[in-house]
Scaffold this motif. Structure first.
Motif, short mmCIF file in Angstrom:
data_model
loop_
_atom_site.label_atom_id
_atom_site.label_comp_id
_atom_site.label_asym_id
_atom_site.label_seq_id
_atom_site.Cartn_x
_atom_site.Cartn_y
_atom_site.Cartn_z
N GLY A 1 0.78 -1.08 -0.04
CA GLY A 1 -0.13 0.07 0.03
C GLY A 1 1.05 1.12 -0.13
N GLY A 2 0.07 2.33 0.12
CA GLY A 2 0.65 3.64 0.07
C GLY A 2 1.52 3.89 1.23
N PRO A 3 2.49 4.98 1.42
CA PRO A 3 3.35 5.46 2.76
C PRO A 3 2.55 6.20 3.53
N GLU A 4 1.55 6.62 3.41
CA GLU A 4 0.79 7.61 4.32
C GLU A 4 0.58 7.27 5.81
N ARG A 5 0.30 5.93 6.06
CA ARG A 5 -0.02 5.61 7.35
C ARG A 5 1.66 5.56 7.94
N LEU A 6 2.57 5.18 7.35
CA LEU A 6 3.93 4.82 7.90
C LEU A 6 4.43 6.01 8.10
N GLY B 1 7.29 -4.87 2.20
CA GLY B 1 7.47 -5.34 3.66
C GLY B 1 8.71 -5.25 4.28
N GLN B 2 9.80 -4.89 3.72
CA GLN B 2 11.13 -4.80 3.96
C GLN B 2 11.28 -3.28 4.16
N VAL B 3 10.77 -2.42 3.52
CA VAL B 3 10.56 -0.85 3.98
C VAL B 3 9.89 -0.76 5.25
N VAL B 4 8.61 -1.37 5.40
CA VAL B 4 7.87 -1.45 6.67
C VAL B 4 8.71 -1.78 7.98
N CYS B 5 9.32 -3.08 7.56
CA CYS B 5 10.12 -3.42 8.76
C CYS B 5 11.46 -2.59 9.30
N SER C 1 11.60 0.54 8.68
CA SER C 1 11.09 1.74 9.13
C SER C 1 10.93 1.56 10.80
N LEU C 2 10.02 0.73 10.98
CA LEU C 2 9.69 0.31 12.31
C LEU C 2 11.06 -0.03 13.26
N LEU C 3 12.08 -0.57 12.80
CA LEU C 3 13.17 -0.89 13.52
C LEU C 3 13.71 0.55 13.61
N ALA D 1 22.70 3.67 15.38
CA ALA D 1 21.81 2.67 14.90
C ALA D 1 20.59 3.35 14.22
N LEU D 2 20.16 4.48 14.89
CA LEU D 2 18.97 5.28 14.08
C LEU D 2 19.52 5.61 12.67
N GLY D 3 20.85 6.11 12.60
CA GLY D 3 21.28 6.74 11.21
C GLY D 3 21.46 5.47 10.30
#
Length: 260
Positions: A65-70, A140-144, A146-148, A182-184
């Motif tokens: 889906g789109g990136p709006e919610r992320l 899925g990889q972008v979401v994971c 981003s959540l990390l 780690a964030l960077g």
């Protein structure tokens, strides 16, 4: 009249050595090829040898889906993390003038740690929105990833508190440097991932994650990662090393703007 030996009549005429003679081999009849009679094309068997390798088409991750919610989730996490930094800033009530001045002096390390972490979180929030600016769908990889990164951003108030309360201990700047590095690294991985997957951008061009534009996040990760070995040598004074980040990021920004 000479009698016949029944042993010689078992299986035909006996040979010269008394062995029974072998019967002539029967010829096998070839099956009739009905397909050839009807004019069907004849099948050609593949040549003998190892099987040819099969080439499978490249599989790409399924979009989620789109990136709006992320992006909205990231905005909320960064806002909450910055808000948590302020909750520990307070001055006790009922103090006279001398005690009030002493309390303000004791609050200076907290204010310094807050200013540092607010600048770090604000910079990463800006980079996060810049990375997702050309994105039209996520996988899925972008979401994971981003959540990390958001999990590390939400954890940053804890090493900030350690830096304010136990800044003299060498382990405090080391933990803070590892958290920021780690964030960077998460943001650096996101930028490269978006740049290498054009189907997430609907083929739109992007300068994030390519060429000299990677200098800024790479410099940030390198500077804060080097804090860990520097604390072994210089102790808590290794925090002064972070000042190097200011001229380095300025130079990286100028190089990115000069890039064609």
């Amino acid at each position: 009249m000479v009698g016949t030996d029944p042993r010689n009549n078992r299986r035909g005429t006996a040979g010269s050595h008394g062995r029974p003679a072998r019967a002539a081999p029967r010829r096998r009849r070839r099956p009739c090829d009905i397909g050839a009679l009807l004019g069907a094309p004849r099948r050609v068997s593949p040549p003998a040898g190892p099987p040819l390798p099969t080439v499978s088409p490249m599989r790409k991750p399924i979009p989620d889906g789109g990136p709006e919610r992320l992006v909205a989730l990231a905005d909320g996490v960064f806002a909450i993390a910055i808000t948590l930094l302020v909750l520990d800033l307070s001055v006790p009530r009922g103090l006279d003038s001398a005690q009030y001045l002493d309390a303000l002096r004791e609050l200076l390390p907290d204010l310094g740690a807050y200013a540092l972490s607010a600048a770090v979180l604000g910079g990463f929030w800006r980079d996060h929105r810049r990375i997702f600016r050309p994105v039209r769908q996520v996988d899925g990889q972008v979401v994971c990833l981003s959540l990390l990164g958001l999990g590390v951003a939400a954890l940053l108030p804890f090493p900030t508190r350690l830096l304010a309360d136990y800044g003299g201990e060498p382990i405090s700047p080391a933990i803070y440097g590892l958290a920021v590095a780690a964030l960077g690294a998460c943001h650096l991985g996101l930028a490269v991932l978006v740049a290498r997957r054009p189907w997430l951008r609907d083929g739109r061009p992007t300068d994030v994650g390519t060429g000299r534009d990677l200098l800024d996040p790479v410099v940030t990760v390198a500077v804060f990662s080097l804090t860990v070995p520097l604390t072994v040598v210089a102790g808590s004074a290794a925090m002064l090393w972070w000042l190097v980040l200011i001229p380095l990021r300025i130079c990286a920004g100028r190089l990115a703007r000069r890039a064609p």
